[in-house]
Each structure stands twice: as C-alpha cells, then as structure tokens.
Design an enzyme around this catalytic site. Sequence first.
Site, PDB file in Angstrom:
ATOM      1  N   THR A  65      -3.090  -6.891   1.431  1.00  8.07           N
ATOM      2  CA  THR A  65      -4.031  -6.553   2.507  1.00  8.07           C
ATOM      3  C   THR A  65      -5.424  -7.082   2.166  1.00  8.07           C
ATOM      4  OG1 THR A  65      -2.750  -4.548   2.880  1.00  8.07           O
ATOM      5  CG2 THR A  65      -4.932  -4.630   3.882  1.00  8.07           C
ATOM      6  N   ASP A 109       1.319  -6.641   8.501  1.00  7.47           N
ATOM      7  CA  ASP A 109       1.825  -6.019   7.280  1.00  7.47           C
ATOM      8  C   ASP A 109       3.296  -5.667   7.491  1.00  7.47           C
ATOM      9  OD1 ASP A 109       1.692  -5.044   4.741  1.00  7.47           O
ATOM     10  OD2 ASP A 109       0.557  -3.237   5.234  1.00  7.47           O
ATOM     11  N   THR A 158       7.015  -6.939   1.249  1.00  5.65           N
ATOM     12  CA  THR A 158       7.496  -6.615  -0.099  1.00  5.65           C
ATOM     13  C   THR A 158       8.881  -7.216  -0.285  1.00  5.65           C
ATOM     14  OG1 THR A 158       8.286  -4.540   0.839  1.00  5.65           O
ATOM     15  CG2 THR A 158       6.210  -4.460  -0.370  1.00  5.65           C
TER      16      THR A 158
HETATM   17  P1  ADP Z   1      -1.117  -4.278  -0.810  1.00 12.39           P
HETATM   18  O1  ADP Z   1      -1.542  -4.672   0.577  1.00 12.39           O
HETATM   19  O2  ADP Z   1      -0.474  -5.407  -1.559  1.00 12.39           O
HETATM   20  O3  ADP Z   1      -0.300  -3.019  -0.869  1.00 12.39           O
HETATM   21  P2  ADP Z   1      -3.962  -3.779  -1.198  1.00 12.39           P
HETATM   22  O4  ADP Z   1      -4.562  -5.092  -0.842  1.00 12.39           O
HETATM   23  O5  ADP Z   1      -4.063  -2.688  -0.193  1.00 12.39           O
HETATM   24  O6  ADP Z   1      -2.436  -3.972  -1.656  1.00 12.39           O
HETATM   25  O7  ADP Z   1      -4.640  -3.333  -2.574  1.00 12.39           O
HETATM   26  C1  ADP Z   1      -4.562  -2.004  -3.045  1.00 12.39           C
HETATM   27  C2  ADP Z   1      -5.829  -1.623  -3.774  1.00 12.39           C
HETATM   28  O8  ADP Z   1      -5.918  -2.378  -4.960  1.00 12.39           O
HETATM   29  C3  ADP Z   1      -7.119  -1.879  -3.006  1.00 12.39           C
HETATM   30  O9  ADP Z   1      -8.015  -0.829  -3.293  1.00 12.39           O
HETATM   31  C4  ADP Z   1      -7.673  -3.126  -3.580  1.00 12.39           C
HETATM   32  O10 ADP Z   1      -9.056  -3.097  -3.610  1.00 12.39           O
HETATM   33  C5  ADP Z   1      -7.139  -3.108  -4.988  1.00 12.39           C
HETATM   34  N1  ADP Z   1      -6.843  -4.470  -5.404  1.00 12.39           N
HETATM   35  C6  ADP Z   1      -5.721  -5.170  -5.193  1.00 12.39           C
HETATM   36  N2  ADP Z   1      -5.791  -6.380  -5.751  1.00 12.39           N
HETATM   37  C7  ADP Z   1      -6.997  -6.446  -6.327  1.00 12.39           C
HETATM   38  C8  ADP Z   1      -7.681  -7.447  -7.081  1.00 12.39           C
HETATM   39  N3  ADP Z   1      -7.118  -8.623  -7.377  1.00 12.39           N
HETATM   40  N4  ADP Z   1      -8.906  -7.162  -7.487  1.00 12.39           N
HETATM   41  C9  ADP Z   1      -9.482  -5.985  -7.229  1.00 12.39           C
HETATM   42  N5  ADP Z   1      -8.891  -4.998  -6.554  1.00 12.39           N
HETATM   43  C10 ADP Z   1      -7.671  -5.225  -6.102  1.00 12.39           C
END
Ligand code: ADP
Length: 334
Positions: A65, A109, A158
């Site tokens: 995301t 998503d 995923t």
């Molecule tokens: P996904 O969509 O893959 O489930 P998200 O983008 O919602 O994951 O990320 C989850 C949390 O982890 C968020 O708070 C995001 O800020 C943090 N996060 C994820 N990847 C990073 C990164 N590379 N650097 C800093 N924070 C990250």
Amino acid sequence: ARVVDPGRSEDDRVVEAALRPRRLAEFPGQPRVRDQLGLVLEAARRRGRPPDHVLLSGPPGLGKTTLAMIVAAELEKPLRLTSGPAIQHAGDLAAVLSSLDEGEVLFLDEIHRMSRSAEEMLYLAMEDFRVDVIVGKGPGATAIPLELPPFTVVGATTRSGLLPAPLRDRFGFTAHLDYYDVADLVQILHRSAGLLGVEADEDGIREIAGRSRGTPRIANRLLRRVRDWAQVHGEGHVDLAAAQVALALFDVDAVGLDRLDRAVLEALCRRFGGGPVGLSTLAVAVGEEADTVETVAEPYLVREGYIVRTPRGRAASPRAWTHLGITAPRSAPL
Ligand code: ADP
C-alpha cells in the site's frame, strides 16, 4: 489479536498513515524493487505518459500500500484506493473506472479477490482504456463502449499465483516484495521512533527489529508496545531492557515467535517426537483449529525452517529442537 499478526488491525490503520514513507527516496529496504520502480516512474514522467500498470506481490505488511501511494506521489497524480473484495460486480468497477481522471493511479488491494466478471472488465480497461457498458437485458442487450482517459493500475496481492494469466499479463511491471532484513528494519524503526516522538537507542531498536519477523508492520507495532511499557514503567526511553521486558509481556520471544508458534513447536517435539504428524492432530494438541495453525503459525515457522512439511505431515527441523533447548532424540525424523 496477536501482536505479531502481519495483517492490518484497526489500531494500525490510524498510526500507519503517519508512519508511511511518502517518496521512493525515503523508502528503506527492497533495493531492487525501489530501483526498478524508480526507473519505470522516471521514464514515464519524462515521456509525459502514465507508466505501465504495476503489480506488487508479497506477504502482508511489507509495504505494498505504501508503494502504491508513493507511485501516485512520484507521478504527482491523485490516488484512488479500492480493493478486490469491495468490487463484487463488474458494475462496481465500471463506476470506479469511469470516474478516473487522466493519469490517475488506481490502487486495487487484494486484486486476486475480485469477481470474475470484474476481472474481465479490468483487463480490457487496462489494455484499451475502454469499458463496455451493457445496456438492457437478454437478447436486446447492447454493449456501449466508453472511452477512458489513460490511467495506471497498481494492483497488490498476497497470492499472485491466484491471478488469471490474462490479468497478470496486463501488468507491464511486476515486483515481488520480500521480508526485510534486520538492518532495514532498524532503519525503519529509527524513522518511526522519530515520527512518533519516541526516544530510542540502537540496542532497543535492534532488539525490536530482531523480533519483527522481517515485517515493517509488526516492527512498528512492537515499537509502540515497547514505548507504552517505557512510558508506564520508566522515562519513556526505548532501550534494550525495555524492549526485552515489554516483548516478553506480549509473549514475543527473542526470535519473534509468540505463544502459539511455541506451542506448535513444543507439541511437535515433546508429544510427537518431532513428527511427522498430521495438521489436524497437531492442531488438537495445541487446542486450536487446524486452519488457525495452518494460516497463522505455520507460514512463519516453515519459512524460518523450524518446521518442514512432508507428505506424511509436519516434522520438526533441528532448528526447532535448538530453539526449545531440547536434544533431539535419535528417532527424530530430520
Ligand atoms: P501492505 O500493503 O503490504 O500490507 P503497508 O504498505 O500497509 O503494507 O505497510 C504496513 C506498515 O509498514 C505501514 O505503516 C508502513 O509505513 C510500514 N512500512 C512498510 N514498508 C515500509 C518501508 N519499506 N519503510 C518504512 N515503513 C514501511
């Protein structure tokens, strides 16, 4: 809820918005993905055209995301967010698509959970920037083509294996996100601590990073629990002692396993001599549903090599015995 659940909880939703890196240059980890995506976006920017559609795959909590938001920010275009489960009918998708502005970024998503009819509409829209709106019913129904301005889809999943090939093929750029190493998580945690206004030292941060299962979402959540502990029991300073005590309180051990993970390993080693043992038998032994054991505990245990799946059931690897501090019997399967 488990504190090491990689999924997003309601509590996370609010805090995560504040912790997300906004630009590619502030996004730690995933260097290949970052460099490749950076190139794709810069080239599109120079051409003055939307980039190829982007598919991001990988386990929850790794930044899909966040990267979608970064794509929109780097392109200086608005971002529209929706998800597969929210689009159950082709009409739901048609409504979203027909309201997009030129160059807008549409984040989908859990794209693997869209309905079949919506999927078909999506891949036509992605290819030709057109949707066919069906008017009427039965033999008299006609398809009226509706032109769309060019836009960019960022899909996240995923389970990229579940995407039908025609849909997967419409993504010109595909990236797989992997678990982060401890050094990256340390960097992420320092940044988060700064944003949350938490004083944290290197040892404390490193301890949290080592227990975060390679997942930024878990790292940020553990940091908040350690901060809570430090604020209640001390001066609010996150150090090694605070991390150790707080994470013990939340049942997260030195390598990030929680109570359920350890119960599974204990049962496998102590009750079943290391296996192999069937999933349902193992689940009964730990007092959980088979599904919970399989989807909640097992993925991480398998990935980290504590458990091996064999045709005859689950077996403990040498790492499991070592972690529990038990000597494996001669009869142990692995
Ligand atoms: P996904 O969509 O893959 O489930 P998200 O983008 O919602 O994951 O990320 C989850 C949390 O982890 C968020 O708070 C995001 O800020 C943090 N996060 C994820 N990847 C990073 C990164 N590379 N650097 C800093 N924070 C990250």
